[in-house]
Design a protein around this motif. Structure first.
Motif, short mmCIF file in Angstrom:
data_model
loop_
_atom_site.label_atom_id
_atom_site.label_comp_id
_atom_site.label_asym_id
_atom_site.label_seq_id
_atom_site.Cartn_x
_atom_site.Cartn_y
_atom_site.Cartn_z
N ASP A 431 0.83 -1.20 0.00
CA ASP A 431 0.00 0.00 0.00
C ASP A 431 0.87 1.26 0.00
O ASP A 431 2.03 1.24 0.44
CB ASP A 431 -0.90 -0.02 1.24
CG ASP A 431 -2.11 0.89 1.08
OD1 ASP A 431 -2.20 1.58 0.05
OD2 ASP A 431 -2.95 0.91 1.99
N CYS A 432 0.31 2.37 -0.50
CA CYS A 432 1.07 3.61 -0.58
C CYS A 432 1.46 4.14 0.80
O CYS A 432 2.34 5.00 0.91
CB CYS A 432 0.28 4.66 -1.35
SG CYS A 432 -1.33 5.06 -0.64
N THR A 455 4.95 -3.56 -6.56
CA THR A 455 4.34 -2.24 -6.49
C THR A 455 4.61 -1.64 -5.12
O THR A 455 4.29 -2.25 -4.10
CB THR A 455 2.83 -2.32 -6.73
OG1 THR A 455 2.58 -2.91 -8.01
CG2 THR A 455 2.20 -0.93 -6.69
N ASN A 457 5.40 2.41 -2.94
CA ASN A 457 5.39 3.87 -2.99
C ASN A 457 6.83 4.40 -3.00
O ASN A 457 7.58 4.19 -2.06
CB ASN A 457 4.63 4.43 -1.78
CG ASN A 457 4.42 5.92 -1.89
OD1 ASN A 457 4.33 6.47 -2.98
ND2 ASN A 457 4.35 6.59 -0.76
N SER A 480 4.67 2.09 -9.16
CA SER A 480 4.42 2.94 -8.01
C SER A 480 3.07 3.62 -8.17
O SER A 480 2.30 3.31 -9.07
CB SER A 480 5.54 3.99 -7.86
OG SER A 480 5.38 4.71 -6.66
N TYR A 481 2.79 4.60 -7.30
CA TYR A 481 1.51 5.29 -7.29
C TYR A 481 1.61 6.65 -7.95
O TYR A 481 2.65 7.27 -7.97
CB TYR A 481 1.02 5.44 -5.84
CG TYR A 481 0.81 4.11 -5.16
CD1 TYR A 481 -0.42 3.47 -5.24
CD2 TYR A 481 1.85 3.48 -4.48
CE1 TYR A 481 -0.62 2.25 -4.63
CE2 TYR A 481 1.65 2.26 -3.87
CZ TYR A 481 0.42 1.64 -3.95
OH TYR A 481 0.22 0.43 -3.37
#
Length: 481
Positions: A431-432, A455, A457, A480-481
């Protein structure tokens, strides 16, 4: 280190080179003919198509059509499709570039699809096309009829989206008795019926009741369970294997089990604070042998425990979005003991009681087949709970972590890397809110032999990491985000 990119297999190379040659020939035909519907253009297309049919096996035309996206055609896609469509094709899935093709083209082409088993016309379909499909494509087992969407500009309101499939179109395909998988538009409410065509709940019920072997019905944002139990028409038993029931009730669940006795995948949501246990008891008392059970806005209650004791041996995929903040270690252990064949698990909770005691040793033979794990909370120790699950299994392929608040997890990732817990992992999604340094990102890439998708952040410039991936020819996607 993550796996390196491998050379394309001979079949892929042949398909790509064949498509390149075919596209060049099609483009030459298109340049030499200003009118694509003139006789000379048709003659040249037929000649090229005949030449290809004399050289290539019929099944290869399926593959060429499916792989059109790997070699983008720079001209009008109708020329390419006219050349590639074969009378013995069994699979056709449209490409994004096909969305702009006029309906009269499909009206001419679809009669050639009499041997199709799979047909995907997403964002192309209309009632007129469905009429042809229902009369010409009688062998279909999988069909996507999500309709073409037109935009109507209004002087009063904002632009309105108009769909082009209605109940009349659904009636045309009610005779496709081999259909097993169907994707379509959601039903529209009474107010929306004034704008363009639309399907209704009654139309969907009519169609489902006429398709004896339908196993999967995909309707975006549609509560299929409520649609089935809400009808006054006597239906069932149906062959449906997957159902989402968003506004569940005990009485409705009892009806649904009778209508769909062969269910294998059930997604239930219950927003009310009442009667949750009675819904679970109905499932436990039924003859269903569910492989996948997704539950939203439930808790790990005694009723859920009894359900898992009765049905847990069949369940391979389990998801719980827990709302009572009461999930505990004992609950998780009970889940593992009741579901010995679990391969996918999702636990979303805000519980403060999911704690792993120091020197805790988990019972043997729980979660040993777990391949996909999704965890979400802000109160548990990520390191403790990860070690708990990763210590149970050597099969983990996909790991997803969600967290509510900012947290640096460098040390956690380093620890599970050193322990070798991630050696078989293919996908890691963080999660970011979870912060990871560039150095640890490199260590993950270097320490996970099977990892191909990561993936995370980014908090630093990652250009040198991307260069490292390219220089080492790694088959690795860093996002990434």
């Amino acid at each position: 280190m993550s796996p390196r990119k491998q050379p394309s297999c001979l079949l892929k190379l042949c398909i790509k080179s064949s498509l390149n040659l075919i596209n060049e020939c099609c483009y030459i035909i298109e340049k030499n003919n200003s009118d694509l519907e003139c006789r000379e253009c048709e003659r040249q297309v037929v000649a090229l198509k005949g030449y290809l049919m004399s050289l290539l096996p019929a099944r290869l035309f399926d593959v060429l059509c499916l792989e059109r996206g790997c070699c983008r055609y720079r001209g009008d896609p109708r020329i390419q499709l006219n050349v590639l469509i074969h009378p013995k094709m069994s699979i056709f899935r449209k490409s994004d570039v096909d969305n702009g093709i006029a309906q009269n083209f499909w009206a001419r082409v679809i009669p050639c699809f009499s041997r199709l088993v799979v047909l995907d016309l997403k964002f192309i379909c209309t009632d007129e096309i469905l009429e042809i499909i229902g009369s010409q494509c009688l062998l279909l087992e999988e069909l996507n009829i999500v309709s073409r969407v037109d935009i109507c500009k209004s002087l009063i309101n904002a632009s309105v989206l108009i769909r082009n499939v209605s109940d009349a179109g659904l009636c045309c395909i009610a005779n496709l008795n081999n259909l097993r998988i169907l994707s379509m538009d959601p039903p529209r409410n009474e107010r929306a019926r004034r704008v363009g065509r639309c399907v209704s709940q009654a139309g969907i019920i009519m169609l489902i009741s006429k398709l004896p072997y339908l196993e999967e019905l995909h309707i975006e944002s549609c509560d299929i369970g409520s649609t089935l139990i809400g009808t006054d028409i006597s239906i069932g038993p149906l062959s449906l294997r997957k159902i989402n029931y968003l506004f569940a009730s005990a009485e409705g669940m009892r009806k649904l089990v009778k209508i769909c006795p062969h269910l294998k995948e059930l997604c239930i949501t219950h927003l009310s604070a009442h009667n949750k246990d009675s819904i679970l008891e109905e499932i436990a008392l039924s003859d269903l042998r569910l492989h996948k059970l997704d539950m939203s806005f439930y808790s790990h209650s005694d009723s859920l425990h009894r359900l898992l004791q009765v049905k847990g041996s069949y369940i391979t995929h389990f998801s719980l979005w827990e709302i009572d903040h009461s999930l505990s270690l004992d609950s998780v252990i009970n889940l593992g003991m009741c579901c010995p064949n679990l391969t996918s698990l999702c636990l979303m909770t805000q519980s403060k009681y999911l704690l792993i005691p120091r020197f805790f040793r988990h019972p043997g033979n729980i979660f040993c087949k777990l391949e996909i794990l999704t965890l979400g909370d802000e109160n548990f120790s990520i390191e403790d709970i990860l070690v708990f699950f990763l210590d149970c299994t050597k099969c983990m392929r996909k790991l997803t972590l969600k967290f509510e608040t900012k947290l640096v997890i460098d040390n956690t990732l380093r620890y599970i890397l050193q322990k070798g817990y991630l050696k078989n992992l293919n996908i890691l999604w963080l999660d970011c809110t979870l912060e990871v340094s560039k150095q640890v990102v490199k260590e993950v890439i270097q320490g996970c032999e099977m990892l191909q998708n990561f993936t995370v952040n980014f908090t630093e410039d990652m250009s040198d990491v991307y260069k490292y991936i390219a220089d080492n020819n790694l088959d690795f996607n860093l996002g990434s985000y």
